[in-house]
Design a protein around this motif. Structure first.
Motif, mmCIF file in Angstrom:
data_model
loop_
_atom_site.group_PDB
_atom_site.id
_atom_site.type_symbol
_atom_site.label_atom_id
_atom_site.label_comp_id
_atom_site.label_asym_id
_atom_site.label_seq_id
_atom_site.Cartn_x
_atom_site.Cartn_y
_atom_site.Cartn_z
ATOM 1 N N ASN A 1 1.011 -1.204 -0.039
ATOM 2 C CA ASN A 1 0.216 0.325 0.074
ATOM 3 C C ASN A 1 0.941 1.472 -0.181
ATOM 4 N N GLU A 2 2.493 1.166 -0.431
ATOM 5 C CA GLU A 2 3.252 2.469 -0.229
ATOM 6 C C GLU A 2 3.106 2.802 -1.421
ATOM 7 N N ARG A 3 3.556 2.434 -2.600
ATOM 8 C CA ARG A 3 2.929 2.943 -3.408
ATOM 9 C C ARG A 3 2.930 1.649 -5.204
ATOM 10 N N THR A 4 2.721 2.136 -6.303
ATOM 11 C CA THR A 4 3.026 1.724 -7.021
ATOM 12 C C THR A 4 4.435 0.712 -7.659
ATOM 13 N N GLY A 5 4.189 -0.577 -7.888
ATOM 14 C CA GLY A 5 5.625 -1.015 -7.908
ATOM 15 C C GLY A 5 6.024 -1.721 -6.685
ATOM 16 N N LEU A 6 5.865 -1.165 -5.872
ATOM 17 C CA LEU A 6 6.088 -2.212 -5.239
ATOM 18 C C LEU A 6 5.334 -3.453 -4.327
ATOM 19 N N TYR A 7 5.700 -4.384 -3.917
ATOM 20 C CA TYR A 7 4.568 -5.220 -3.883
ATOM 21 C C TYR A 7 5.339 -6.040 -2.312
ATOM 22 N N SER A 8 4.587 -7.105 -1.335
ATOM 23 C CA SER A 8 4.872 -7.833 0.390
ATOM 24 C C SER A 8 4.916 -8.824 -0.151
ATOM 25 N N LEU A 9 5.454 -9.348 0.881
ATOM 26 C CA LEU A 9 5.568 -11.063 0.453
ATOM 27 C C LEU A 9 5.372 -10.899 2.003
ATOM 28 N N SER A 10 4.334 -11.873 2.321
ATOM 29 C CA SER A 10 4.210 -12.354 4.019
ATOM 30 C C SER A 10 4.576 -12.803 3.512
ATOM 31 N N VAL A 11 4.690 -13.759 5.190
ATOM 32 C CA VAL A 11 5.231 -15.849 4.910
ATOM 33 C C VAL A 11 5.373 -14.874 7.055
ATOM 34 N N ARG A 12 4.119 -16.568 7.129
ATOM 35 C CA ARG A 12 4.170 -17.062 8.481
ATOM 36 C C ARG A 12 5.503 -17.486 9.015
ATOM 37 N N ALA A 13 5.859 -17.493 9.830
ATOM 38 C CA ALA A 13 6.960 -17.624 11.208
ATOM 39 C C ALA A 13 7.118 -18.368 12.229
ATOM 40 N N LYS A 14 5.982 -19.405 12.615
ATOM 41 C CA LYS A 14 5.497 -20.217 14.008
ATOM 42 C C LYS A 14 4.308 -19.023 14.493
ATOM 43 N N ASP A 15 4.168 -18.506 15.179
ATOM 44 C CA ASP A 15 3.195 -17.666 15.616
ATOM 45 C C ASP A 15 3.167 -16.587 15.144
ATOM 46 N N SER A 16 3.872 -16.205 14.466
ATOM 47 C CA SER A 16 4.130 -14.590 14.040
ATOM 48 C C SER A 16 3.881 -14.268 12.306
ATOM 49 N N VAL A 17 3.931 -12.923 11.682
ATOM 50 C CA VAL A 17 3.735 -13.280 10.604
ATOM 51 C C VAL A 17 5.054 -11.708 9.834
ATOM 52 N N LYS A 18 5.951 -12.344 9.248
ATOM 53 C CA LYS A 18 6.885 -10.921 8.975
ATOM 54 C C LYS A 18 6.719 -10.829 7.307
ATOM 55 N N HIS A 19 6.943 -9.437 6.859
ATOM 56 C CA HIS A 19 6.547 -9.256 6.032
ATOM 57 C C HIS A 19 7.847 -8.053 5.346
ATOM 58 N N PHE A 20 8.125 -8.407 4.520
ATOM 59 C CA PHE A 20 9.598 -7.999 2.937
ATOM 60 C C PHE A 20 8.758 -7.416 1.434
ATOM 61 N N HIS A 21 9.774 -6.624 1.566
ATOM 62 C CA HIS A 21 9.545 -5.430 0.531
ATOM 63 C C HIS A 21 10.039 -6.832 -0.631
ATOM 64 N N VAL A 22 8.962 -6.503 -2.044
ATOM 65 C CA VAL A 22 9.644 -6.917 -3.252
ATOM 66 C C VAL A 22 9.532 -5.964 -4.226
ATOM 67 N N GLU A 23 10.395 -5.529 -4.834
ATOM 68 C CA GLU A 23 10.683 -3.975 -5.584
ATOM 69 C C GLU A 23 10.507 -4.509 -7.235
#
Length: 280
Positions: A64-86
């Motif tokens: 939701n930051e800008r066009t051309g930027l994606y987020s990879l959401s990954v579950r790590a045990k009992d939490s979810v981490k988010h990483f940028h894909v540009e």
């Protein structure tokens, strides 16, 4: 102009959500990528992965930051981490890696990469979370319905998002070593079946990981009615419900859980097999 130059020209002028490169050089919709969830929000991604995913489940969504930027959401045990894909206009950047096409990006994920987050958490990407997930058509009957006068109005009601495929209730369980039967409180949430001494107990006696369960079926070997069993490599658990309807409800929801687990595992294995075939 060669095919590679032509494809590079297309990628530099079109949004990455419009196409990605196939091995034959033809355009393919990004929406055809099974684990791309489009404009799914961060909150919704966390709810999906925590409710129905498992450790290593992941999905790709629009940032939701800008066009051309994606987020990879990954579950790590009992939490979810988010990483940028540009998307830079001609390549996709993820971490220290850069991919000339989304096809190469997908091949990278088929090899189950390891991610180290800033918090020091190491995550292996194992299971792509599908955009389309079947929901169970299982409903319980209303036996008691009364309104408690609390003084609250509709404005006090906060919308919540309950997880799919949950159930709880009392079942009679056969002991492991001593074959006696005792009433226990069971809860089914995500891929875990837990049982407690009673409904008020804060800690479970045991938690069963349904990813290790091979079968759920009616059982007629015990001298009791409304019984069913869960088959694990280390033990078969025998459970009895109060009524046949209740036993059938438990069996249906547990079998649905197992089918969803197998679909996730099969999809992950299929991705790996495709990755292996490419390099043969």
């Amino acid at each position: 102009m060669g095919r590679a130059e032509s494809l590079e020209g297309k990628m530099s002028t079109q949004d990455p959500s419009d196409l990605w490169s196939r091995s034959d050089g033809e355009a393919e919709l990004l929406q055809d990528l099974g684990w791309y969830h489009g404009n799914l929000t961060r909150h919704a991604a966390e709810a999906l992965l925590l409710s129905n995913g498992c450790d290593g489940s992941y999905l790709l969504r629009d940032s939701n930051e800008r066009t051309g930027l994606y987020s990879l959401s990954v579950r790590a045990k009992d939490s979810v981490k988010h990483f940028h894909v540009e998307y830079t206009g001609y390549s996709f950047k993820f971490g220290f890696n850069e991919f000339s096409s989304l096809k190469d990006f997908v091949k990278h994920f088929a090899n189950q990469p390891l991610i180290g987050s800033e918090t020091g958490t190491l995550i292996v990407l194992k299971h792509p979370y599908p955009r389309k997930v079947e929901e169970p058509s299982i409903y319980e009957s209303v036996r008691v319905h009364t309104a408690m006068q609390t003084g609250r109005t509709e404005n006090d009601l906060v919308p919540t998002a309950p997880s799919l495929g949950t159930k709880e209730g009392y079942l009679t369980k056969q002991g492991g070593l001593v074959k006696t039967w005792k009433m226990r409180w069971f809860t089914l949430h995500r891929n875990e079946l837990k049982y407690f001494k009673d409904q008020m107990s804060p800690e479970p006696i045991r938690s069963l990981d349904l990813t290790e369960c091979s079968a759920v079926q009616f059982d007629y070997s015990q001298e009791r009615v409304n019984c069913f069993c869960l088959v694990f490599p280390f033990r078969t658990f025998y459970l009895c419900a109060k009524t046949g309807v209740e036993a059938d409800e438990w069996i249906k929801i547990l079998r649905w859980k197992l089918s969803q687990i197998r679909k996730q595992l099969d999809q992950g294995e299929g991705t790996i097999r495709s990755r292996s075939f490419i390099f043969k």
